[in-house]
Design an enzyme around this catalytic site. Structure first.
Site, PDB file in Angstrom:
ATOM      1  CE  LYS A  13      -2.370  -0.572   3.825  1.00 36.57           C
ATOM      2  NZ  LYS A  13      -1.901  -1.852   4.343  1.00 36.57           N
ATOM      3  NE  ARG A  88      -4.455  -0.818  10.352  1.00 30.76           N
ATOM      4  CZ  ARG A  88      -3.349  -0.292   9.831  1.00 30.76           C
ATOM      5  NH1 ARG A  88      -3.307   0.962   9.471  1.00 30.76           N
ATOM      6  NH2 ARG A  88      -2.288  -1.058   9.673  1.00 30.76           N
ATOM      7  NE  ARG A 127       6.889  -3.399   6.102  1.00 33.31           N
ATOM      8  CZ  ARG A 127       5.586  -3.156   6.091  1.00 33.31           C
ATOM      9  NH1 ARG A 127       5.038  -2.541   5.064  1.00 33.31           N
ATOM     10  NH2 ARG A 127       4.805  -3.534   7.074  1.00 33.31           N
ATOM     11  NE  ARG A 133       6.388  -0.965   9.946  1.00 34.53           N
ATOM     12  CZ  ARG A 133       5.191  -0.780   9.401  1.00 34.53           C
ATOM     13  NH1 ARG A 133       5.079  -0.191   8.233  1.00 34.53           N
ATOM     14  NH2 ARG A 133       4.110  -1.195  10.030  1.00 34.53           N
ATOM     15  NE  ARG A 144       1.519  -4.703  11.340  1.00 35.20           N
ATOM     16  CZ  ARG A 144       2.547  -4.555  10.509  1.00 35.20           C
ATOM     17  NH1 ARG A 144       3.684  -5.178  10.751  1.00 35.20           N
ATOM     18  NH2 ARG A 144       2.417  -3.805   9.452  1.00 35.20           N
TER      19      ARG A 144
HETATM   20  P1  AMP Z   1       0.655   0.722   9.221  1.00 33.81           P
HETATM   21  O1  AMP Z   1       1.928   1.442   8.917  1.00 33.81           O
HETATM   22  O2  AMP Z   1      -0.528   1.314   8.488  1.00 33.81           O
HETATM   23  O3  AMP Z   1       0.779  -0.765   9.024  1.00 33.81           O
HETATM   24  O4  AMP Z   1       0.340   0.952  10.775  1.00 33.81           O
HETATM   25  C1  AMP Z   1       1.230   0.515  11.776  1.00 33.81           C
HETATM   26  C2  AMP Z   1       0.495   0.387  13.104  1.00 33.81           C
HETATM   27  O5  AMP Z   1      -0.048   1.665  13.472  1.00 33.81           O
HETATM   28  C3  AMP Z   1      -0.687  -0.546  13.110  1.00 33.81           C
HETATM   29  O6  AMP Z   1      -0.326  -1.905  13.322  1.00 33.81           O
HETATM   30  C4  AMP Z   1      -1.518   0.015  14.263  1.00 33.81           C
HETATM   31  O7  AMP Z   1      -0.976  -0.338  15.512  1.00 33.81           O
HETATM   32  C5  AMP Z   1      -1.319   1.523  14.100  1.00 33.81           C
HETATM   33  N1  AMP Z   1      -2.345   2.121  13.209  1.00 33.81           N
HETATM   34  C6  AMP Z   1      -2.145   2.732  12.004  1.00 33.81           C
HETATM   35  N2  AMP Z   1      -3.292   3.161  11.488  1.00 33.81           N
HETATM   36  C7  AMP Z   1      -4.262   2.818  12.371  1.00 33.81           C
HETATM   37  C8  AMP Z   1      -5.676   2.956  12.382  1.00 33.81           C
HETATM   38  N3  AMP Z   1      -6.344   3.542  11.376  1.00 33.81           N
HETATM   39  N4  AMP Z   1      -6.348   2.469  13.470  1.00 33.81           N
HETATM   40  C9  AMP Z   1      -5.705   1.886  14.483  1.00 33.81           C
HETATM   41  N5  AMP Z   1      -4.383   1.696  14.518  1.00 33.81           N
HETATM   42  C10 AMP Z   1      -3.653   2.159  13.479  1.00 33.81           C
END
Ligand code: AMP
Length: 186
Positions: A13, A88, A127, A133, A144
């Site tokens: 994404k 989400r 990654r 990360r 996740r």
């Molecule tokens: P991402 O980079 O989008 O994979 O987000 C990394 C982490 O940030 C996720 O595993 C969640 O812990 C938190 N996170 C990001 N966006 C959201 C969201 N819209 N709602 C809840 N947690 C989020």
């Protein structure tokens, strides 16, 4: 034009989001990036989010809804934005609808990037080696994915019912997937 890019962690994404925002001249808004930067800067938001992010859990809805509410009011969002990693959960999607209609805005299209679980785990572990990360360890990745299937995937039906969902095959080169996305956005 306001867009959402949607898909499991590791579906590519982030990479596609940069290309979309470039092509359509819309601002890329990633809640994950905003939270990671808050964490790095040691802000209160970052400290609150850390315990959830480290476990691969979702940060509470009110925190991320607050982030987006403030962000989409900024001047640079006037010409459109691309949401990446938000919404989400169903409450987040509902909150987004209300805040957009209050501002006289709407989502034009939701692009769902589809990738199988087995492919996702190997991509994310790669990654982790490349970017380091901290939430990319195998156990956290599995969590996740689980969280995605349980809490985020129902949003496909939500946007499908509104006639806004386009499904795109996420397997292939960055350029191949991107051209499918462009076709889907229309
Ligand atoms: P991402 O980079 O989008 O994979 O987000 C990394 C982490 O940030 C996720 O595993 C969640 O812990 C938190 N996170 C990001 N966006 C959201 C969201 N819209 N709602 C809840 N947690 C989020």
């Amino acid at each position: 034009m306001n867009l959402i890019i949607f898909g499991p962690p590791g579906a590519g994404k982030g990479t596609q989001a940069l290309k979309i925002s470039d092509k359509y001249g819309v601002v890329h808004i990633s809640t994950g990036d905003i939270l990671r930067s808050a964490l790095k800067n040691g802000t209160e938001l970052g400290l609150k989010a850390k315990e959830y992010m480290d476990k691969g859990e979702l940060v509470p809805d009110d925190l991320v809804i607050g982030i987006i509410k403030d962000r989409i009011k900024e001047q640079d969002c006037r010409n459109g934005f691309l949401l990446d990693g938000f919404p989400r959960t169903l409450p987040q999607a509902d909150a987004l609808d209300s805040m957009l209609s209050a501002e006289g805005m709407e989502i034009a299209s939701v692009v769902s990037v589809e990738v199988e679980d087995s492919e996702i785990v190997s991509r994310i572990l790669k990654r982790q080696q490349e970017e380091g990360r901290s939430d990319d360890t195998e156990q956290v990745v599995q969590n996740r994915l689980q969280v995605y299937r349980n809490q985020t995937e129902p949003l496909r039906g939500y946007y499908e019912d509104k006639g806004k969902l386009s499904e795109v095959d996420g397997i292939g080169s960055v350029e191949e997937v991107f051209s499918r996305i462009v076709e889907a956005i229309g």
